[in-house]
Design a protein around this motif. Structure first.
Motif, mmCIF file in Angstrom:
data_model
loop_
_atom_site.group_PDB
_atom_site.id
_atom_site.type_symbol
_atom_site.label_atom_id
_atom_site.label_comp_id
_atom_site.label_asym_id
_atom_site.label_seq_id
_atom_site.Cartn_x
_atom_site.Cartn_y
_atom_site.Cartn_z
ATOM 1 N N ARG A 26 22.407 -31.653 -51.115
ATOM 2 C CA ARG A 26 22.602 -32.446 -49.886
ATOM 3 C C ARG A 26 23.376 -33.699 -50.255
ATOM 4 N NH1 ARG A 26 19.790 -30.060 -45.269
ATOM 5 N NH2 ARG A 26 18.241 -28.693 -46.230
ATOM 6 N N SER A 27 24.125 -34.190 -49.308
ATOM 7 C CA SER A 27 24.825 -35.457 -49.526
ATOM 8 C C SER A 27 23.807 -36.591 -49.464
ATOM 9 C CB SER A 27 25.885 -35.662 -48.442
ATOM 10 O OG SER A 27 25.270 -35.889 -47.176
ATOM 11 N N GLU A 28 24.212 -37.748 -49.930
ATOM 12 C CA GLU A 28 23.318 -38.916 -49.854
ATOM 13 C C GLU A 28 22.932 -39.189 -48.402
ATOM 14 O OE1 GLU A 28 23.126 -43.656 -51.050
ATOM 15 O OE2 GLU A 28 24.845 -42.461 -51.686
ATOM 16 N N GLN A 29 23.885 -39.059 -47.496
ATOM 17 C CA GLN A 29 23.623 -39.281 -46.075
ATOM 18 C C GLN A 29 22.602 -38.271 -45.539
ATOM 19 O OE1 GLN A 29 24.715 -41.821 -44.296
ATOM 20 N NE2 GLN A 29 23.702 -41.142 -42.426
ATOM 21 N N GLN A 30 22.740 -37.013 -45.925
ATOM 22 C CA GLN A 30 21.788 -35.994 -45.480
ATOM 23 C C GLN A 30 20.390 -36.267 -46.044
ATOM 24 O OE1 GLN A 30 24.155 -32.703 -46.957
ATOM 25 N NE2 GLN A 30 24.373 -31.888 -44.874
ATOM 26 N N SER A 31 20.312 -36.679 -47.305
ATOM 27 C CA SER A 31 19.017 -37.005 -47.907
ATOM 28 C C SER A 31 18.358 -38.181 -47.205
ATOM 29 C CB SER A 31 19.174 -37.308 -49.395
ATOM 30 O OG SER A 31 19.379 -36.131 -50.120
ATOM 31 N N SER A 36 14.252 -40.185 -43.474
ATOM 32 C CA SER A 36 13.952 -40.901 -42.233
ATOM 33 C C SER A 36 13.215 -40.008 -41.251
ATOM 34 C CB SER A 36 15.246 -41.408 -41.585
ATOM 35 O OG SER A 36 15.878 -42.329 -42.412
ATOM 36 N N SER A 37 13.678 -38.785 -41.105
ATOM 37 C CA SER A 37 13.036 -37.846 -40.179
ATOM 38 C C SER A 37 11.617 -37.529 -40.619
ATOM 39 C CB SER A 37 13.847 -36.549 -40.086
ATOM 40 O OG SER A 37 15.121 -36.796 -39.548
ATOM 41 N N LEU A 38 11.432 -37.307 -41.909
ATOM 42 C CA LEU A 38 10.108 -36.997 -42.433
ATOM 43 C C LEU A 38 9.147 -38.163 -42.219
ATOM 44 C CD1 LEU A 38 8.397 -34.895 -43.899
ATOM 45 C CD2 LEU A 38 9.261 -35.801 -46.054
ATOM 46 N N ILE A 39 9.610 -39.366 -42.469
ATOM 47 C CA ILE A 39 8.786 -40.559 -42.251
ATOM 48 C C ILE A 39 8.355 -40.659 -40.792
ATOM 49 C CG2 ILE A 39 8.859 -43.094 -42.124
ATOM 50 C CD1 ILE A 39 10.662 -42.909 -44.697
#
Length: 64
Positions: A26-31, A36-39
């Motif tokens: 994954r790209s840094e942006q995707q990570s 963020s989504s998981l949080i």
């Protein structure tokens, strides 16, 4: 409710491995988006503002 900081689920190493694998290729942006989504998903599941505030305080202190 108070934040539980002790191991609270079976096989934490397996969970960590799956989390690492989620970020592979994954790209840094995707990570960042995954984190963020998981949080936000987990915060919504917890739903207790005092627990979330305590978790944010501890995380901030751990970051330095």
């Amino acid at each position: 409710m108070k934040l539980n900081t002790r191991a609270n689920f079976a096989n934490p190493d397996e969970f960590y491995q799956k989390l690492v694998e989620l970020h592979l290729e994954r790209s840094e942006q995707q990570s960042l988006m995954i984190n963020s989504s998981l949080i936000l998903l987990l915060a919504n599941h917890i739903g207790d503002r005092e627990v979330l505030d305590e978790a944010m305080k501890i995380a901030g202190e751990m970051a330095g």
